[in-house]
Design an enzyme around this catalytic site. Sequence first.
Site, PDB file in Angstrom:
ATOM      1  N   GLU A   1       8.739   2.702  14.481  1.00 53.89           N
ATOM      2  CA  GLU A   1       9.505   3.201  13.341  1.00 53.89           C
ATOM      3  C   GLU A   1       9.284   4.807  13.230  1.00 53.89           C
ATOM      4  O   GLU A   1       8.448   5.344  13.508  1.00 53.89           O
ATOM      5  CB  GLU A   1       8.871   2.721  12.252  1.00 53.89           C
ATOM      6  CG  GLU A   1       9.151   1.220  11.805  1.00 53.89           C
ATOM      7  CD  GLU A   1       8.778   0.616  10.608  1.00 53.89           C
ATOM      8  OE1 GLU A   1       9.306   0.108   9.935  1.00 53.89           O
ATOM      9  OE2 GLU A   1       7.653   1.066  10.204  1.00 53.89           O
TER      10      GLU A   1
ATOM     11  N   GLU B   1       4.970  -3.562  12.634  1.00 60.03           N
ATOM     12  CA  GLU B   1       3.753  -2.663  12.515  1.00 60.03           C
ATOM     13  C   GLU B   1       2.729  -3.374  11.498  1.00 60.03           C
ATOM     14  O   GLU B   1       2.796  -3.536  10.508  1.00 60.03           O
ATOM     15  CB  GLU B   1       4.200  -1.475  11.653  1.00 60.03           C
ATOM     16  CG  GLU B   1       3.389  -0.395  11.831  1.00 60.03           C
ATOM     17  CD  GLU B   1       2.496  -0.065  10.495  1.00 60.03           C
ATOM     18  OE1 GLU B   1       1.309  -0.729  10.612  1.00 60.03           O
ATOM     19  OE2 GLU B   1       2.855   0.100   9.461  1.00 60.03           O
TER      20      GLU B   1
ATOM     21  N   GLY C   1       2.846  -5.316   7.689  1.00 58.00           N
ATOM     22  CA  GLY C   1       1.806  -6.232   7.131  1.00 58.00           C
ATOM     23  C   GLY C   1       0.669  -6.265   8.237  1.00 58.00           C
ATOM     24  O   GLY C   1       0.158  -5.738   9.122  1.00 58.00           O
ATOM     25  N   SER C   2      -0.150  -7.637   7.661  1.00 53.05           N
ATOM     26  CA  SER C   2      -1.169  -7.805   8.454  1.00 53.05           C
ATOM     27  C   SER C   2      -0.894  -8.663   9.868  1.00 53.05           C
ATOM     28  O   SER C   2       0.478  -9.006  10.013  1.00 53.05           O
ATOM     29  CB  SER C   2      -2.097  -8.858   7.667  1.00 53.05           C
ATOM     30  OG  SER C   2      -1.307  -9.998   7.420  1.00 53.05           O
ATOM     31  N   THR C   3      -1.891  -8.444  10.585  1.00 47.00           N
ATOM     32  CA  THR C   3      -1.594  -9.324  12.108  1.00 47.00           C
ATOM     33  C   THR C   3      -1.467 -10.752  11.743  1.00 47.00           C
ATOM     34  O   THR C   3      -0.469 -11.114  12.476  1.00 47.00           O
ATOM     35  CB  THR C   3      -2.640  -9.046  12.930  1.00 47.00           C
ATOM     36  OG1 THR C   3      -3.000  -7.365  13.096  1.00 47.00           O
ATOM     37  CG2 THR C   3      -2.464  -9.864  14.303  1.00 47.00           C
TER      38      THR C   3
ATOM     39  N   CYS D   1      -3.097   1.638   6.868  1.00 47.11           N
ATOM     40  CA  CYS D   1      -3.375   0.759   7.960  1.00 47.11           C
ATOM     41  C   CYS D   1      -3.874   1.581   9.167  1.00 47.11           C
ATOM     42  O   CYS D   1      -4.464   1.117   9.911  1.00 47.11           O
ATOM     43  CB  CYS D   1      -1.989   0.241   8.561  1.00 47.11           C
ATOM     44  SG  CYS D   1      -0.761   1.433   8.743  1.00 47.11           S
TER      45      CYS D   1
ATOM     46  N   ASN E   1       0.733  -1.098   0.105  1.00 48.08           N
ATOM     47  CA  ASN E   1       0.024   0.044   0.108  1.00 48.08           C
ATOM     48  C   ASN E   1       0.711   1.283  -0.042  1.00 48.08           C
ATOM     49  O   ASN E   1       0.555   2.395  -0.688  1.00 48.08           O
ATOM     50  CB  ASN E   1      -1.051   0.059   1.230  1.00 48.08           C
ATOM     51  CG  ASN E   1      -0.261  -0.216   2.610  1.00 48.08           C
ATOM     52  OD1 ASN E   1       0.860  -0.761   2.772  1.00 48.08           O
ATOM     53  ND2 ASN E   1      -1.035   0.550   3.739  1.00 48.08           N
TER      54      ASN E   1
ATOM     55  N   VAL F   1       0.054 -12.339   9.221  1.00 44.41           N
ATOM     56  CA  VAL F   1       1.437 -12.531   8.638  1.00 44.41           C
ATOM     57  C   VAL F   1       2.513 -12.356   9.861  1.00 44.41           C
ATOM     58  O   VAL F   1       3.364 -12.970  10.067  1.00 44.41           O
ATOM     59  CB  VAL F   1       1.666 -11.805   7.386  1.00 44.41           C
ATOM     60  CG1 VAL F   1       3.152 -11.777   7.147  1.00 44.41           C
ATOM     61  CG2 VAL F   1       0.638 -12.123   6.530  1.00 44.41           C
ATOM     62  N   GLY F   2       2.175 -11.241  10.601  1.00 40.57           N
ATOM     63  CA  GLY F   2       2.974 -10.888  11.783  1.00 40.57           C
ATOM     64  C   GLY F   2       3.378 -11.899  12.719  1.00 40.57           C
ATOM     65  O   GLY F   2       4.584 -12.192  13.356  1.00 40.57           O
TER      66      GLY F   2
END
Length: 505
Positions: free
Chosen positions: A481, A271, A249-251, A305, A170, A253-254
């Site tokens: 970050e 993040e 990325g997504s939760t 996000c 994104n 994937v995290g």
Amino acid sequence: MGSMGQESREGLPFKLKNENLFHKKSHVHGEWIESMSGDWFSVADPGTGEIWAHCVNNTTGDVDRAVKSSHAAFQSYKKLNPMIRSQLLAKFDALIRENREDLARMLIYETGKPFAEACGEIDYATSFTRWFAGEAERISGTVHVAATPNRRVFTVKQPIGVVVGLAPWNFPIATALRKVAAALAAGCTIVVKPSPETPFTTLALAYLAQQAGFAAGVFNVLPVSLENTPSVCEALCKHPLVSKVTLTGSTRVGKLITKHCAEGLKKVSLELGGNCPYIIFADANLEQALSHLMALKFKHAGQVCVTANRVYVQAEVYDKFSEMVAEATRKLKLGHGAAEDTTIGPVTTPQSLVKIENQVKDAVAHGAKVIVGGQRVTDRGGGYFFEPSVITNMTQGMLLTREETFGPVCGLYKFDTEDEVVTYANNTSLGLASYFFTKDVDRTWRLLENLEAGIIGMNTGNSGSADSPFGGIKESGYGKEAGRDVAVGEYLITKTGTLTLEGQY
């Protein structure tokens, strides 16, 4: 997917001022190379659904070469004088700015966002390269007199090692540079795996870093298809020479990345997803709340996000504000990102359309009312378009409430009291950002403390900047970050030295 033999210069749907900026091969140790498998994958334009370019497709067999390259480069780069690192980052920053329009054109065809938004992303991204160029020279340790007699305690900061950066589609330039610039400022080397939808802008950044003077292996890029992404990410996370992994990325994937890194006790920054509440009290400046909402909610077709996922409006002004949002949304111009009059583009992936449709249908089935839009657009060829939409009468049990939307749909919820809306706002496993608009100073402080999010927007819908720590709590991840000290600190280790002095002190 398939073999393309060599990096062909197939015709691009746009013209670049700097033709050297566009690359399709991996960038490893200063060279442009193919995958050991010889495979390539296709990249589609979200505005048409048509394939516009092909990129080299790496597999797990390509991981070791890239990581070893970065590890070899780290042995020298970690010793580079901070002033030299700062100068390299400043040159890198200047080259990105110089190629701003070309990078923006590439972003249009990778992400679908309009040209003005693409340029805005690059302006946001270069705030990080500029900031971290300065941070490189601000890294320092400490010294203090110990509680034990005759002792002095020192701390020194050193780069952690090889970093793996996993970037999303994104904001592929901004999120990549937020990681790359911080790592390079700290003295780390980095291997970036871009999203399958957006490999070319990341490869362009690697090219510009090389032109800026960064040594071979300091900044490597491994493009990967969607099918190969899980296995390559796992191989990168588990490689013994990798010291840190940073993911946007997504939760879902995290959690997978965290499990991979746990085996080697890698340092991880995450993040992840957001389900961000946007709260408007009756005493708010409604025009101010509306302008910030429109910029936040419909930026990149809602695929942000930190976007306003749930808009809570106090009952006294609910009807008035709903009409204000509806009127502003009707003025948005949907179209291909390259069209001059486009103010909102397509979503980036066809999978997003399915999710958005299901969420809207679920809301309507449970009593919500669509007052603007609400439909997939099917008269624009194969592009991934969904109408900018406004939905009222939202309730807490709907999919739009419980899930991250990532689409151009604005759901409006009515509330009565502050306690009630805080309960609604915090009723999520995610905690990335929360926003509120009020002119009550006491309420402002209460909400700052009571809302469960890592980022709090107070009478603002845009709080992101290079000097402001960015990151969530709960299942939105951990680590920061950007920001003073903390961002570079994510890429450093601290060594403690203790010295015993002789004599009386």
